[in-house]
Design an enzyme around this catalytic site. Structure first.
Site, PDB file in Angstrom:
ATOM      1  N   LYS A 135     -12.478  -2.635  -6.024  1.00  0.00           N
ATOM      2  CA  LYS A 135     -13.301  -1.428  -6.033  1.00  0.00           C
ATOM      3  C   LYS A 135     -12.595  -0.282  -6.747  1.00  0.00           C
ATOM      4  O   LYS A 135     -13.230   0.689  -7.112  1.00  0.00           O
ATOM      5  CB  LYS A 135     -13.634  -1.030  -4.603  1.00  0.00           C
ATOM      6  CG  LYS A 135     -12.416  -0.832  -3.738  1.00  0.00           C
ATOM      7  CD  LYS A 135     -12.798  -0.824  -2.279  1.00  0.00           C
ATOM      8  CE  LYS A 135     -11.562  -0.970  -1.419  1.00  0.00           C
ATOM      9  NZ  LYS A 135     -11.865  -1.408  -0.083  1.00  0.00           N
ATOM     10  N   LYS A 159      -7.405  -9.318  -9.319  1.00  0.00           N
ATOM     11  CA  LYS A 159      -8.489  -9.438  -8.342  1.00  0.00           C
ATOM     12  C   LYS A 159      -9.615  -8.463  -8.660  1.00  0.00           C
ATOM     13  O   LYS A 159      -9.353  -7.345  -9.094  1.00  0.00           O
ATOM     14  CB  LYS A 159      -7.939  -9.084  -6.943  1.00  0.00           C
ATOM     15  CG  LYS A 159      -7.914 -10.270  -5.985  1.00  0.00           C
ATOM     16  CD  LYS A 159      -7.211  -9.933  -4.697  1.00  0.00           C
ATOM     17  CE  LYS A 159      -8.168  -9.622  -3.570  1.00  0.00           C
ATOM     18  NZ  LYS A 159      -7.517  -9.602  -2.248  1.00  0.00           N
ATOM     19  N   LYS A 197       0.818  -1.210   0.000  1.00  0.00           N
ATOM     20  CA  LYS A 197       0.000   0.000   0.000  1.00  0.00           C
ATOM     21  C   LYS A 197       0.853   1.261   0.000  1.00  0.00           C
ATOM     22  O   LYS A 197       0.456   2.272  -0.564  1.00  0.00           O
ATOM     23  CB  LYS A 197      -0.944   0.021   1.205  1.00  0.00           C
ATOM     24  CG  LYS A 197      -2.120  -0.921   1.063  1.00  0.00           C
ATOM     25  CD  LYS A 197      -3.179  -0.598   2.114  1.00  0.00           C
ATOM     26  CE  LYS A 197      -4.355  -1.540   2.011  1.00  0.00           C
ATOM     27  NZ  LYS A 197      -5.274  -1.393   3.157  1.00  0.00           N
TER      28      LYS A 197
END
Ligand code: TRP
Length: 348
Positions: free
Chosen positions: A214, A211, A119
């Site tokens: 969102k 994957k 991240k």
């Protein structure tokens, strides 16, 4: 205070839209666990703000997404009266215990966390301290209720390991004080992961190697939990496939990520094995399989989308559920914090 032998805690971040991956990978399991455990399901808004504000979208979006996750919990079948549904920031004991745990966890432990590295990306110096400390807050989320079981996906297993390490070090560091206060075998349980059913990794409908996410710019890459029947049908019909007919055996899916993903979604929605799905559809064309997948997905997900819409039209109701859950959660968390204060030597 007696420890629960079976208490489930889990959380979902209110960032972006919830999609099929969140449902099959997490929320569906949360629903199933209600039969056998007392469950606490949290909307982890304090975790959501660990990335930069343009990632989580600012205050209006955070509030919207918090209500959306709560609506999804309820629409999917979590009973907020029998169990607890609330948003993390309502219970200040999470942050309070996280501070104590900051003094238990070691920098070397956090430096090994792979999700932080992912991240934070290249510009690690510019990541927030909160992002670095994220797993410690997660440990506090779980342990402030002395929860014993945590349904998590693969990507959170390392964080759960860290929670166990923190619980264990706390129990060791304060062993004498814990015993003095009458806790026979350590104060915190070592929380265990619960992985239910076949691990369902839901991939993008546009690219079977990525994957479902969102943050994918194409809405056609994912089925949102709030999608209505028409949107679900359209997205399944447009999902990428390859030109071959479906194989008869699971091994035949190996180098065919899109086919594998759609068969996996069918199997998960149906509660069947992929091999059983291929027994029915193997050798046939995608068009036949997709038509059946449209029917199945609409039957399972259509009512969830409709219920979410109904709930989201009444934010006052959602807020009352979160307030009620928050009050009940807080009563439990406050007891743990009283004990922690006595153990550590904080006067109260
Ligand atoms: N880190 C989890 C995720 O992104 C969310 C989370 C926060 C969580 N606190 C938790 C999950 C405690 C389980 C238990 O999916």
């Amino acid at each position: 205070m007696a420890r629960f032998d079976k208490l489930v805690f889990s959380g979902v971040q209110p960032t972006g839209n919830l999609h099929l991956g969140n449902y099959l990978g997490a929320i569906r399991n949360f629903v199933a666990l209600q039969a056998d455990y007392d469950c606490i399901y949290c909307v982890v808004d304090m975790h959501a703000i660990t990335q930069s504000v343009d990632v989580w979208g600012g205050p209006a979006e955070l509030a919207r997404a918090t209500r959306e996750v709560a609506a999804a919990y309820i629409a999917c079948g979590i009973d907020p009266k029998k169990h607890i549904v609330f948003n993390q920031s309502r219970v200040p004991e999470h942050a309070e215990l996280a501070w104590v745990f900051n003094c238990v966890a070691r920098i070397g432990w956090l430096n090994r966390m792979t999700q932080f590295k992912e991240k934070a990306g290249k510009d690690r110096e510019n990541a927030s301290i909160g992002l670095y400390d994220y797993p410690v807050l997660m440990a506090a989320d779980i342990l402030v209720y002395r929860a014993t079981h945590v349904p998590v996906g693969d990507d959170q297993k390392q964080h759960l390991e860290l929670s166990r390490d923190i619980a264990q070090k706390f129990n060791n560091d304060f062993a004498a004080d814990i015993a003095r206060l009458g806790h026979a075998d350590g104060f915190f349980p070592l929380p265990e992961p619960l992985i239910l059913g076949p691990a369902t990794r839901v991939m993008s409908l546009r690219d079977g190697t990525k994957k479902m996410s969102k943050s994918d710019p194409s809405d056609y890459s994912r089925i949102n939990l709030s999608d209505d029947a028409d949107a679900i049908a359209q997205k399944v019909r447009k999902a990428r496939t390859d030109p071959e007919p479906l194989p008869g055996e699971v091994e035949g899916l190996a180098a065919r990520p899109e086919a594998d993903n759609l068969v996996g979604i069918f199997a998960a929605l149906e509660g069947a094995e992929k091999s059983a799905v291929l027994k029915t559809f193997g050798g046939g064309q995608f068009s036949t399989f997709k038509a059946a997948l449209v029917d199945l997905a609409v039957a399972k997900l259509g009512p969830i989308g409709a219920e979410m819409k109904r709930l989201q039209a009444d934010p006052g109701y959602i807020d009352s559920v979160l307030a009620d859950g928050g009050a009940r959660a807080r009563a439990l968390a406050a007891k743990t914090m009283d004990d922690v204060k006595d153990i550590v030597g904080f006067l109260r």
